[in-house]
Scaffold this motif. Structure first.
Motif, PDB file in Angstrom:
ATOM      1  N   GLY A 134       0.785  -1.228   0.000  1.00  0.00           N
ATOM      2  CA  GLY A 134       0.000   0.000   0.000  1.00  0.00           C
ATOM      3  C   GLY A 134       0.815   1.275   0.000  1.00  0.00           C
ATOM      4  O   GLY A 134       0.242   2.368  -0.053  1.00  0.00           O
ATOM      5  N   GLU A 135       2.138   1.176   0.035  1.00  0.00           N
ATOM      6  CA  GLU A 135       2.971   2.378   0.001  1.00  0.00           C
ATOM      7  C   GLU A 135       3.003   3.007  -1.383  1.00  0.00           C
ATOM      8  O   GLU A 135       2.736   2.344  -2.393  1.00  0.00           O
ATOM      9  N   PHE A 136       3.373   4.301  -1.413  1.00  0.00           N
ATOM     10  CA  PHE A 136       3.618   5.002  -2.673  1.00  0.00           C
ATOM     11  C   PHE A 136       5.049   5.510  -2.611  1.00  0.00           C
ATOM     12  O   PHE A 136       5.397   6.284  -1.710  1.00  0.00           O
ATOM     13  N   VAL A 137       5.908   5.045  -3.506  1.00  0.00           N
ATOM     14  CA  VAL A 137       7.327   5.368  -3.424  1.00  0.00           C
ATOM     15  C   VAL A 137       7.817   5.982  -4.726  1.00  0.00           C
ATOM     16  O   VAL A 137       7.505   5.480  -5.809  1.00  0.00           O
ATOM     17  N   PHE A 138       8.565   7.086  -4.613  1.00  0.00           N
ATOM     18  CA  PHE A 138       9.259   7.642  -5.778  1.00  0.00           C
ATOM     19  C   PHE A 138      10.690   7.136  -5.800  1.00  0.00           C
ATOM     20  O   PHE A 138      11.376   7.168  -4.767  1.00  0.00           O
ATOM     21  N   MET A 153      -0.885  11.811 -12.175  1.00  0.00           N
ATOM     22  CA  MET A 153      -0.517  11.590 -10.775  1.00  0.00           C
ATOM     23  C   MET A 153      -1.740  11.364  -9.891  1.00  0.00           C
ATOM     24  O   MET A 153      -1.719  10.486  -9.015  1.00  0.00           O
ATOM     25  N   SER A 154      -2.817  12.120 -10.146  1.00  0.00           N
ATOM     26  CA  SER A 154      -3.980  11.878  -9.283  1.00  0.00           C
ATOM     27  C   SER A 154      -4.590  10.514  -9.570  1.00  0.00           C
ATOM     28  O   SER A 154      -5.113   9.859  -8.666  1.00  0.00           O
ATOM     29  N   LEU A 155      -4.467  10.078 -10.815  1.00  0.00           N
ATOM     30  CA  LEU A 155      -4.934   8.725 -11.140  1.00  0.00           C
ATOM     31  C   LEU A 155      -4.101   7.673 -10.399  1.00  0.00           C
ATOM     32  O   LEU A 155      -4.645   6.721  -9.808  1.00  0.00           O
ATOM     33  N   LEU A 156      -2.780   7.843 -10.394  1.00  0.00           N
ATOM     34  CA  LEU A 156      -1.926   6.882  -9.678  1.00  0.00           C
ATOM     35  C   LEU A 156      -2.222   6.910  -8.185  1.00  0.00           C
ATOM     36  O   LEU A 156      -2.202   5.867  -7.516  1.00  0.00           O
ATOM     37  N   GLU A 157      -2.514   8.097  -7.691  1.00  0.00           N
ATOM     38  CA  GLU A 157      -2.873   8.209  -6.272  1.00  0.00           C
ATOM     39  C   GLU A 157      -4.158   7.443  -5.969  1.00  0.00           C
ATOM     40  O   GLU A 157      -4.272   6.768  -4.949  1.00  0.00           O
ATOM     41  N   THR A 216      11.081   8.552 -11.524  1.00  0.00           N
ATOM     42  CA  THR A 216      10.865   9.838 -12.195  1.00  0.00           C
ATOM     43  C   THR A 216      12.033  10.771 -11.926  1.00  0.00           C
ATOM     44  O   THR A 216      12.810  10.573 -10.989  1.00  0.00           O
ATOM     45  N   HIS A 217      12.223  11.772 -12.794  1.00  0.00           N
ATOM     46  CA  HIS A 217      13.093  12.868 -12.383  1.00  0.00           C
ATOM     47  C   HIS A 217      12.368  14.202 -12.521  1.00  0.00           C
ATOM     48  O   HIS A 217      12.959  15.230 -12.752  1.00  0.00           O
ATOM     49  N   ASP A 218      11.042  14.127 -12.369  1.00  0.00           N
ATOM     50  CA  ASP A 218      10.208  15.328 -12.426  1.00  0.00           C
ATOM     51  C   ASP A 218      10.071  15.900 -11.007  1.00  0.00           C
ATOM     52  O   ASP A 218       9.285  15.431 -10.197  1.00  0.00           O
ATOM     53  N   ASN A 219      10.893  16.932 -10.710  1.00  0.00           N
ATOM     54  CA  ASN A 219      10.933  17.436  -9.334  1.00  0.00           C
ATOM     55  C   ASN A 219       9.607  18.036  -8.879  1.00  0.00           C
ATOM     56  O   ASN A 219       9.210  17.882  -7.731  1.00  0.00           O
ATOM     57  N   ASN A 220       8.882  18.685  -9.797  1.00  0.00           N
ATOM     58  CA  ASN A 220       7.610  19.295  -9.400  1.00  0.00           C
ATOM     59  C   ASN A 220       6.649  18.277  -8.844  1.00  0.00           C
ATOM     60  O   ASN A 220       5.997  18.490  -7.826  1.00  0.00           O
ATOM     61  N   ILE A 221       6.583  17.149  -9.530  1.00  0.00           N
ATOM     62  CA  ILE A 221       5.656  16.105  -9.094  1.00  0.00           C
ATOM     63  C   ILE A 221       6.047  15.573  -7.725  1.00  0.00           C
ATOM     64  O   ILE A 221       5.218  15.456  -6.817  1.00  0.00           O
ATOM     65  N   VAL A 222       7.345  15.285  -7.580  1.00  0.00           N
ATOM     66  CA  VAL A 222       7.802  14.721  -6.310  1.00  0.00           C
ATOM     67  C   VAL A 222       7.548  15.707  -5.166  1.00  0.00           C
ATOM     68  O   VAL A 222       7.039  15.328  -4.104  1.00  0.00           O
ATOM     69  N   ASP A 223       7.860  16.936  -5.427  1.00  0.00           N
ATOM     70  CA  ASP A 223       7.665  17.960  -4.395  1.00  0.00           C
ATOM     71  C   ASP A 223       6.200  18.101  -4.020  1.00  0.00           C
ATOM     72  O   ASP A 223       5.851  18.261  -2.850  1.00  0.00           O
ATOM     73  N   MET A 262       3.801  15.865  -4.191  1.00  0.00           N
ATOM     74  CA  MET A 262       3.134  14.684  -3.637  1.00  0.00           C
ATOM     75  C   MET A 262       3.502  14.409  -2.185  1.00  0.00           C
ATOM     76  O   MET A 262       2.710  13.826  -1.435  1.00  0.00           O
ATOM     77  N   ARG A 263       4.722  14.755  -1.813  1.00  0.00           N
ATOM     78  CA  ARG A 263       5.173  14.514  -0.428  1.00  0.00           C
ATOM     79  C   ARG A 263       5.022  13.057  -0.023  1.00  0.00           C
ATOM     80  O   ARG A 263       4.367  12.717   0.971  1.00  0.00           O
ATOM     81  N   ARG A 264       5.606  12.205  -0.809  1.00  0.00           N
ATOM     82  CA  ARG A 264       5.591  10.774  -0.513  1.00  0.00           C
ATOM     83  C   ARG A 264       7.012  10.328  -0.238  1.00  0.00           C
ATOM     84  O   ARG A 264       7.962  11.101  -0.342  1.00  0.00           O
TER      85      ARG A 264
END
Ligand code: ADP
Ligand code: MG
Lengths: 229, 303
Positions: A29-33, A178-182, A195-202, A204-206
């Motif tokens: 159930g985790e979400f990991v980048f 991203m909201s779909l993956l969530e 990913t190397h998309d910093n905006n997305i990672v920032d 999501m706070r996962r």
């Protein structure tokens, strides 16, 4: 759900290891980048989890089963528990949206009845219900990626692996993906996304696992992209 | 296995590779045609041997009433001479058995063979009585036997049919070897063509098969469409081959050997023999294409 223990992987052609003594575990159930520069080893981690590659040293396990000694004939069974999406979507260009998703079920011998029931459900989930009869080239990039996610998710996998799924998409479209993956993650599916998309990672706070030259340099829950640099 | 899913995939594949599939069908048809021809030649040889097994024997003709040009026959053989000859044959170590064919019997047989009005010109006594002799080893002993008996008073001539039969058998045997060699050559070509077609088809469908693998399709599921395509093409080739064999028998063999077969000199091949030969070819084709496809997929393609 996923465990890597002191994993080292050297490609036959590669001079330095693609992965060097990597250890981490991901709970159900985790979400990991998985982040890191190009060539840092993100794709290699995902390939090990799919058993497209086998580690040279160390242990790789998914759902409690070691992949190191898994015989070839057991691999299909493993892959039915793992869904997978890529930067380049990998849809079949001559099949409709519906057929692309149904294909994933047909080739694992699901009954036509089950297929008829589950495909519209999952198309609904990814928001493509009205476009079932479109061909992939009649869809935007974001929509194509949704089809790919529908195909990965239609068999309700335990784990969803995504290798730079937003790499070809603009920021707004990426946000939708991203909201779909969530949403998929909220159904209890473990999600690992390279990913190397910093905006997305920032945003999501996962949990963030950062690789550099094949080594883990950071493993942080509720992380952001830029920390430590 | 969802049959209709697999089948529709197979036909899509065949359509996509139509030209190669046609080449494959034609080459297997020719190969299996020759396989069938070889089997048919074999059947013919077996039938031939069976038919002539009891006929490959020696006729020792006595002298008939009718004066022939034969210098050994100045007058008709007497019953005493006949008895002496029988005695001689009985005690001859080369002879396995012998049977007396009377003038009456010779007359009957002659009439049957010369069916129709010609038979009316034949009279009892025109044809000599004879002994039908079975030698222990015809091939080896015939020359010595013939030389010995030709000189005996009361014997007209000594005769056998083996030369004619051997000539015919040799012709059929060469036809068989010719068929076998061509069958092997074309079969090799077909096998290579199957392997090549599968490799091309597999690279064309790389997208599809890599997705199949990714979502956990079994190896069988991925490989089966390719195998089926090869086997179906070979099976169609095998059916065409049955047609070719039948046509070959009907239009070529039956015309060339029309006379001999009608007179029963050469045993006739039935439609049944054609079907057996063609059917065996078909099975060879199916098995060989299946194995070729399997090995190609395992060792050269690795889906
Ligand atoms: N099939 C391969 N053969 C040889 N080297 C490879 C192969 N795949 C990846 N590599 C190398 O392994 C390292 C890690 O690659 P990868 O896992 O693809 O990184 P990332 O996905 O983070 O960009 C790189 O140095 C890359 O050049
Ligand atoms: Mg990568």
């Amino acid at each position: 759900m996923i465990r890597l223990q002191n994993v080292t992987k050297v490609y036959p052609a590669g001079a330095r290891p693609a992965l060097d003594d990597v250890t981490f575990a991901v709970e159900k159930g985790e979400f990991v980048f998985l982040i890191g520069q190009s060539g840092s080893g993100k794709t290699t981690v995902l390939r090990l989890l799919l058993r497209e590659e086998v580690s040279d040293v160390g242990l790789v396990a998914v759902n409690g089963r070691s992949l190191n000694k898994m015989p070839r004939r057991k691999v299909p069974e493993l892959r039915r528990k793992i869904g997978c999406v890529f930067q380049d979507f990998r849809l079949l260009p001559k099949k409709t949206v519906y057929e692309n998703v149904a294909f994933a079920l047909e080739v694992i011998n699901k009954s036509p009845k089950a297929i008829k029931r589950t495909v519209p459900e999952v198309l609904d989930l990814v928001g493509l219900n009205g476009k079932a009869q479109r061909m992939p080239n009649e869809l935007s990039g974001g929509e194509q990626q949704r089809v790919a996610i529908a195909r990965a998710f239609v068999n309700r996998p335990l784990v969803l692996l995504a290798d730079e799924p937003t790499g070809n998409l603009d920021p707004d479209t990426s946000q939708g993906i991203m909201s779909l993956l969530e949403r998929i993650n909220r159904t209890g599916t473990t999600v690992v996304m390279a990913t190397h998309d910093n905006n997305i990672v920032d945003a999501m706070r996962r949990r963030v696992i950062e690789l550099e030259f094949g080594k883990i340099i950071r493993d942080q829950s509720r992380g952001v992209y830029g920390v430590g640099r | 296995m969802r049959a209709n899913f697999v089948v529709s995939g197979v036909f899509a594949g065949i359509r996509r590779n139509a030209t190669m599939t046609i080449a494959l069908v034609l080459s297997t048809a020719i190969a299996l045609g020759f396989v069938g021809a070889a089997i048919l030649a074999n059947t013919e040889i077996t039938k031939f041997r069976q038919k002539y097994e009891d006929k490959i024997n020696v006729s020792v003709y006595l002298c008939a009433q009718l004066h022939t040009a034969d210098p050994n026959c100045t007058e008709k053989t007497t019953p005493e001479q006949t008895a002496a000859i029988k005695q001689m044959l009985d005690s001859d170590p080369l002879v396995q058995s012998e049977r007396y064919v009377s003038e009456q019997e010779a007359f009957q047989r002659g009439k049957e063979q010369l069916a129709g009005s010609t038979g009316n010109f034949l009279h009892l006594g025109d044809l000599p009585a004879s002994f039908t002799v079975k030698l222990k080893d015809l091939q080896k002993d015939y020359a010595a036997f013939a030389a010995k008996y030709a000189k005996v008073t009361g014997i007209g001539r000594v005769n056998n049919q083996i030369d004619t039969i051997n000539t015919l058998l040799n012709i059929i045997d060469s036809a068989r070897w010719f068929s076998i060699i061509i069958a092997i050559v074309v079969l090799v070509a077909s096998v290579l063509l199957i392997a090549n077609t599968i490799q091309v088809a597999a690279s064309q469908r790389k997208n599809e098969t890599s997705i199949m693998r990714l979502v956990g399709a079994s190896r069988w599921m991925t490989e089966l469409p390719f195998m089926l395509e090869a086997v179906i093409a070979a099976a169609i080739g095998g059916l065409v081959a049955i047609g070719l064999i039948w046509a070959g028998k009907h239009y070529v063999l039956d015309n060339i050997f029309e006379g001999p077969t009608r007179h029963g000199v050469i045993p006739n091949l039935s439609i049944n023999d054609v079907l057996v030969a063609g059917g065996s070819g078909l099975i060879v084709g199916i098995v060989l294409s299946g194995i070729t496809a399997f090995l190609t997929l395992r060792f050269y393609v690795r889906l």
